[in-house]
Design a protein around this motif. Structure first.
Motif, short mmCIF file in Angstrom:
data_model
loop_
_atom_site.label_atom_id
_atom_site.label_comp_id
_atom_site.label_asym_id
_atom_site.label_seq_id
_atom_site.Cartn_x
_atom_site.Cartn_y
_atom_site.Cartn_z
N GLY A 153 9.96 8.88 3.23
CA GLY A 153 9.89 7.75 2.31
C GLY A 153 8.52 7.56 1.70
O GLY A 153 8.15 6.44 1.33
N SER A 154 7.76 8.65 1.60
CA SER A 154 6.39 8.55 1.11
C SER A 154 6.30 8.52 -0.41
O SER A 154 7.15 9.08 -1.11
N ASP A 155 5.25 7.87 -0.90
CA ASP A 155 5.01 7.78 -2.34
C ASP A 155 4.21 8.97 -2.86
O ASP A 155 4.29 9.32 -4.03
N SER A 156 3.39 9.57 -1.99
CA SER A 156 2.51 10.63 -2.44
C SER A 156 2.40 11.72 -1.38
O SER A 156 2.78 11.53 -0.22
N VAL A 157 1.88 12.87 -1.81
CA VAL A 157 1.82 14.05 -0.95
C VAL A 157 0.40 14.61 -0.92
O VAL A 157 -0.21 14.84 -1.96
N VAL A 158 -0.11 14.80 0.31
CA VAL A 158 -1.42 15.42 0.52
C VAL A 158 -1.18 16.76 1.21
O VAL A 158 -0.57 16.80 2.28
N ALA A 159 -1.65 17.85 0.60
CA ALA A 159 -1.47 19.17 1.20
C ALA A 159 -2.81 19.73 1.67
O ALA A 159 -3.79 19.70 0.92
N VAL A 160 -2.84 20.20 2.91
CA VAL A 160 -3.98 20.98 3.40
C VAL A 160 -3.59 22.44 3.22
O VAL A 160 -2.59 22.89 3.79
N PHE A 178 -6.32 17.48 -7.71
CA PHE A 178 -5.59 16.21 -7.60
C PHE A 178 -4.92 15.85 -8.92
O PHE A 178 -5.30 16.33 -9.99
N THR A 179 -3.91 15.00 -8.82
CA THR A 179 -3.25 14.39 -9.97
C THR A 179 -3.85 12.99 -10.15
O THR A 179 -4.76 12.59 -9.42
N ASP A 180 -3.32 12.24 -11.10
CA ASP A 180 -3.77 10.85 -11.26
C ASP A 180 -3.53 10.05 -9.98
O ASP A 180 -4.39 9.28 -9.54
N LYS A 181 -2.35 10.27 -9.40
CA LYS A 181 -2.04 9.58 -8.14
C LYS A 181 -2.98 10.05 -7.03
O LYS A 181 -3.43 9.27 -6.19
N GLY A 182 -3.28 11.34 -7.05
CA GLY A 182 -4.21 11.89 -6.06
C GLY A 182 -5.61 11.33 -6.21
O GLY A 182 -6.33 11.15 -5.23
N GLN A 183 -5.99 11.03 -7.45
CA GLN A 183 -7.31 10.44 -7.68
C GLN A 183 -7.40 9.05 -7.05
O GLN A 183 -8.44 8.67 -6.49
N SER A 184 -6.29 8.31 -7.11
CA SER A 184 -6.25 7.00 -6.45
C SER A 184 -6.37 7.15 -4.93
O SER A 184 -7.03 6.35 -4.25
N LEU A 185 -5.72 8.19 -4.39
CA LEU A 185 -5.83 8.47 -2.96
C LEU A 185 -7.27 8.80 -2.58
O LEU A 185 -7.76 8.36 -1.53
N MET A 239 0.84 -1.20 0.00
CA MET A 239 0.00 0.00 0.00
C MET A 239 0.88 1.25 0.00
O MET A 239 1.89 1.31 0.68
N ASN A 240 0.51 2.25 -0.80
CA ASN A 240 1.26 3.48 -0.86
C ASN A 240 1.18 4.24 0.46
O ASN A 240 0.21 4.14 1.20
N SER A 241 2.24 5.01 0.74
CA SER A 241 2.24 5.86 1.93
C SER A 241 2.14 7.31 1.49
O SER A 241 2.63 7.68 0.43
N ALA A 242 1.49 8.12 2.31
CA ALA A 242 1.27 9.52 1.97
C ALA A 242 1.73 10.42 3.10
O ALA A 242 1.42 10.18 4.27
N VAL A 243 2.47 11.47 2.76
CA VAL A 243 2.89 12.46 3.74
C VAL A 243 1.97 13.67 3.62
O VAL A 243 1.60 14.10 2.53
N GLY A 244 1.59 14.21 4.77
CA GLY A 244 0.75 15.40 4.80
C GLY A 244 1.58 16.66 4.99
O GLY A 244 2.53 16.67 5.78
N LEU A 245 1.23 17.70 4.25
CA LEU A 245 1.86 19.01 4.40
C LEU A 245 0.77 20.03 4.73
O LEU A 245 -0.36 19.92 4.26
N ILE A 246 1.11 21.03 5.52
CA ILE A 246 0.19 22.11 5.85
C ILE A 246 0.76 23.39 5.25
O ILE A 246 1.87 23.81 5.62
#
Length: 411
Positions: free
Chosen positions: A30-37, A347-354, A1-8
């Protein structure tokens, strides 16, 4: 499963330092994707964003963020404690974010973690010490830093105070406290800031300038040309488009007429109902209005500022007045309940999967179409967008009401 790091983030606007933090965050965690608030149209320092939340979302996605979520206005225009709490709660409730990485001046997590462990329970001694500092005339941020430092583990109050005099260290502390209060499994990390300081008014050597310095350049005579060395080409292109279409730049003084119309038609009691109008500030505002040397927000801020009240606090207060934010709708009891939805800005394509994974794991409703969801906090976001649009160089009604129809940005 992919890991996601959160940014503020605020990305006001995005620059080379932000890109560095983004890349370091992925590397450190070591995250695969990035989620920003990301804050919407009005920001933590009580200012409008220089370009819209949609343009800033596009910048983020172009530079490597996979999913951008909006921090509700109810939390975006708040002191550090509630700004941090709203943002961390949003990441927590996604159900897909494993880690949080914030920038700090120290680059060291352990001292901040020790303080957070101590302060998360809000010991009575902290509140007492804050009140003592306030009584001596200190501003709230200075009072909190001094009070928290006095409670530092190992009696290292001098070291803790030096740590908390840095704005990103303080924000980081509040992120860690929020994680504790939420009982969140998100793991915290920090990346040391490089180059310009948070409040540096002018760029230094190299390719990294603070967002404060960058906005000063953008609003100066040479504008985009002067700011270009400090941001990626993709961000510059978005700014050029926003300038050319007269959707930017947006800055506080553009709301002068709307704000002063509010101020001159309110009694002291009516003004006192708005957020951050505290300790008689309503009387100070109304006393100073007839004496201003010019009709401007900057002149008003200069007239009402004191050692006790930071410019940031006063700007937030004026923004609450501009946006009709009443105290009764942002009490601590209300704010500690956290955001009531997760608003998707892009979102990007990867973000759509998230997003697909979030639909299974999130503990709050996911809002893709704002017209399909109702809540007081979302109403504030929609109203903030409408007021923000009025400050654009060329406003139009479709822009004012775009929150009701605009789909998330896809890159």
């Amino acid at each position: 499963m992919n890991s996601a790091v959160g940014l503020i983030v605020e990305y006001n606007p995005m620059h080379n330092g932000h890109v560095y933090h983004l890349e370091q965050s992925k590397k450190i965690t070591g995250s695969d994707s990035v989620v920003a608030v990301m804050s919407g149209h009005f920001l933590q320092r009580g200012e409008p964003a220089i370009v819209s939340k949609w343009a800033r979302t596009e910048m983020a996605l172009q530079m490597g963020v996979d999913l951008v979520l909006e921090l509700p206005t109810a939390y975006a225009v708040q002191p550090a404690e509630w700004f941090a709490y709203g943002a961390v709660a949003t990441l927590h409730h996604t159900g897909v974010v494993d880690s949080l990485c914030f920038g700090s001046e120290s680059g060291e997590l352990a001292p901040l973690m020790e303080l957070a462990d101590l302060l998360a329970s809000e010991p009575e001694s902290l509140a007492t010490a804050i009140q003592q500092q306030l009584a001596s005339g200190a501003s709230y941020p200075a009072a909190y830093a001094a009070a928290a430092a006095d409670l530092a583990p190992g009696s290292d109050s001098a070291g803790a105070l030096a740590l908390l005099k840095q704005p990103n260290n303080t924000l980081g502390l509040h992120y860690l406290i929020a994680l504790r209060r939420l009982g969140s499994a998100i793991r915290p990390f920090t990346a040391q800031r490089t180059g310009a300081g948070y409040h540096d008014a002018m760029p230094g050597p190299g390719s990294i300038a603070s967002a404060t310095a960058l906005r000063r350049l953008l609003l100066g005579e040479d504008g985009l040309t002067a700011a270009a060395p400090y941001m990626p080409a993709e961000v510059l292109a978005i700014l050029q488009r926003e300038w050319q279409t007269e959707r930017a730049p947006v800055y506080l003084e553009r709301y002068r007429d709307a704000l002063f119309a509010q101020l001159v038609t309110k009694s002291p009691d009516e003004l006192a109902r708005f957020g951050e109008v505290t300790e008689g500030l309503e009387h100070r505002i109304l006393k100073q209005l007839p004496q201003l040397p010019e009709l401007s927000i900057s002149a008003l801020l200069e007239a009402i500022k004191t050692k006790r009240y930071t410019r940031t606090k006063l700007q937030r207060m004026l923004t609450h007045i501009l946006l009709n934010h009443e105290k009764v709708k942002m009490t601590p009891n209300i704010l500690q309940k956290g955001p009531h939805y997760i608003r998707v800005l892009g979102f990007t394509d990867k973000g759509q999967s998230l997003l697909k994974e979030m639909r299974k794991k999130a503990s709050l409703p996911i809002v893709v179409k704002a017209s399909a969801f109702e809540h007081d906090q979302l109403t504030w976001d929609q109203q903030a967008t409408a007021v923000y649009g009025m400050g654009m160089p060329k406003p139009d009604t479709r822009i004012l009401y775009q929150d009701f129809y605009k789909s998330p940005i896809r890159v």
